[in-house]
Write an enzyme that holds these catalytic residues in place. Structure first.
Site, PDB file in Angstrom:
ATOM      1  N   ILE A 214     -73.602 -31.130   1.159  1.00 39.08           N
ATOM      2  CA  ILE A 214     -73.094 -30.386   2.287  1.00 39.08           C
ATOM      3  C   ILE A 214     -73.973 -29.190   2.544  1.00 39.08           C
ATOM      4  O   ILE A 214     -73.887 -28.176   1.687  1.00 39.08           O
ATOM      5  CB  ILE A 214     -71.826 -30.112   2.480  1.00 39.08           C
ATOM      6  CG1 ILE A 214     -70.819 -31.136   2.051  1.00 39.08           C
ATOM      7  CG2 ILE A 214     -71.641 -29.782   3.987  1.00 39.08           C
ATOM      8  CD1 ILE A 214     -71.206 -32.425   2.817  1.00 39.08           C
ATOM      9  N   HIS A 215     -74.883 -29.139   3.465  1.00 42.85           N
ATOM     10  CA  HIS A 215     -76.175 -27.995   3.497  1.00 42.85           C
ATOM     11  C   HIS A 215     -76.117 -27.416   5.061  1.00 42.85           C
ATOM     12  O   HIS A 215     -76.603 -26.477   5.171  1.00 42.85           O
ATOM     13  CB  HIS A 215     -77.254 -28.187   2.762  1.00 42.85           C
ATOM     14  CG  HIS A 215     -78.087 -29.083   3.619  1.00 42.85           C
ATOM     15  ND1 HIS A 215     -78.069 -30.456   3.365  1.00 42.85           N
ATOM     16  CD2 HIS A 215     -79.257 -28.914   4.510  1.00 42.85           C
ATOM     17  CE1 HIS A 215     -78.991 -30.904   4.239  1.00 42.85           C
ATOM     18  NE2 HIS A 215     -79.698 -30.107   5.003  1.00 42.85           N
ATOM     19  N   ARG A 216     -76.090 -28.371   5.946  1.00 44.99           N
ATOM     20  CA  ARG A 216     -76.492 -28.229   7.329  1.00 44.99           C
ATOM     21  C   ARG A 216     -75.711 -26.955   7.911  1.00 44.99           C
ATOM     22  O   ARG A 216     -74.167 -26.730   7.676  1.00 44.99           O
ATOM     23  CB  ARG A 216     -76.319 -29.430   8.194  1.00 44.99           C
ATOM     24  CG  ARG A 216     -77.486 -30.503   8.023  1.00 44.99           C
ATOM     25  CD  ARG A 216     -77.495 -31.432   9.061  1.00 44.99           C
ATOM     26  NE  ARG A 216     -78.268 -32.417   8.749  1.00 44.99           N
ATOM     27  CZ  ARG A 216     -79.595 -32.457   9.177  1.00 44.99           C
ATOM     28  NH1 ARG A 216     -80.155 -31.323   9.750  1.00 44.99           N
ATOM     29  NH2 ARG A 216     -80.601 -33.397   8.631  1.00 44.99           N
TER      30      ARG A 216
END
Length: 360
Positions: A214-216
């Site tokens: 998860i990075h956005r």
């Protein structure tokens, strides 16, 4: 010809490896690393593992707001271009490095080759969508990974210099998956993961864990969304391996993670291929990992309302999940019929890099 290639982020390093090999058979390539991903685990290891030539320039520009980063990159890349006087500037994907490289070249009347052109989420709130649309309308040469991408460009009036080369990520996965298995079988990969939180990952088995990334900004910079994702992961009935992005690690919502969630340091590409191929399912908001999961035969749940890679949704290998605890759990625990394998033909024949090299 002299090709000035601009990279800066982890997905671009992966794409650059096969393309650089193809380009250097007939052309001179000058490689510029903007420094957008500067953590050693998200940069140096990729150049080492994938045998990417050492950058001719490392601009060291990382951190700051989107405007600050893009502006600083634009100024620095322009100076490199004025010095090198390339025939073509090559950019990848949809990052700030992509847009800065395209803008610098466009203002100097240097033709731009955009690899991974034509992708659209149709969500202009995404910085990545803004970057890719602007870059496509600057580029003179557009390498599309799928026919859908070609059609997206045509709908916007972009028809010149457009070619469906196939997806260079398929080249990379096919080239590196066997190398990964030979270099580090699963048990060795798991044993060497640096666990930041949770139990040792070395005890996990093939298809016995979820893999999460998860990075956005839309997920990590919204506390309610990040907490919802954490709460859903906490309810999964199998361990979760989460290679955590450095800027996500310290979010206060991460303190709510359960003990069965193994936070680990970002891993190299070969290790990531091993983790993806042996996971029971991938949960991600990444674009590239959706495809890598498909290519490796692992079901995927994408934690977004839309995807640029609509082809991955065919056959149910990938599904979209709203940032809602119940929806994430339902999608993550769904049954997937794996008997007929995956259909990767929409992404080409695995020779995209050679086709891209012939475009210049």
């Amino acid at each position: 010809m002299k090709i000035l290639t601009i990279v800066g982020a982890r997905p671009q390093f992966i794409k650059a490896a096969p393309v650089s090999r193809a380009l250097r058979k007939a052309h001179r390539e000058v490689l510029v690393h903007t420094g957008q991903h500067y953590d050693a685990n998200m940069s140096d290891i990729f150049f080492e593992e994938l045998h990417i030539p050492k950058p001719d320039y490392n601009l060291g520009i990382g951190g700051g707001s989107h405007g600050q980063m893009t502006g600083r990159m634009l100024e620095a890349i322009e100076q490199v271009m004025l010095k090198e006087k390339p025939d073509v500037a090559l950019v990848y994907g949809d990052t700030n490095s992509t847009l800065a490289g395209a803008l610098a070249a466009g203002k100097l009347l240097i033709p731009v080759l955009h690899v991974e052109a034509g992708l659209r989420s149709f969500n202009r709130a995404m910085p990545e969508e803004q970057n890719r649309v602007l870059t496509d309308h600057i580029a003179a040469l557009l390498s599309c990974p799928t026919q859908t991408a070609v059609e997206n460009l045509h709908a916007e009036g972009v028809t010149q210099g457009v070619r469906n080369t196939g997806d260079v990520m398929l080249d990379a996965v096919r080239y590196n998956a066997q190398l990964a298995q030979e270099a580090k079988p699963l048990h060795k990969t798991l044993a060497q993961l640096r666990v930041l939180r949770g139990k040792s990952a070395a005890l996990l088995e093939d298809k016995g864990y979820y893999l999460a990334t998860i990075h956005r900004q839309e997920n990590t910079d919204a506390p309610d969304k990040l907490l919802t994702i954490v709460e859903a992961l906490n309810e999964l009935n199998h361990p979760v391996i989460w290679p955590v992005h450095p800027r996500v690690r310290e979010r206060k919502e991460m303190a709510r993670l359960g003990d069965h969630i193994r936070l680990v340091e970002p891993v190299g590409y070969l290790d990531m291929l091993m983790l993806t191929g042996h996971a029971r399912m991938v949960l991600t908001d990444s674009g590239g990992l959706q495809k890598e999961a498909l290519f490796l035969g692992t079901p995927c749940t994408t934690l977004r309302d839309e995807t640029e890679w609509v082809e991955t949704l065919e056959g149910g290998w990938n599904v979209l999940a709203k940032i809602d605890r119940a929806d994430i759990l339902a999608k993550a625990t769904r049954a997937v019929d794996t008997r007929n394998g995956t259909a990767c033909s929409a992404f080409g024949d695995g020779n995209a890099a050679e086709k891209i090299a012939r475009m210049v």
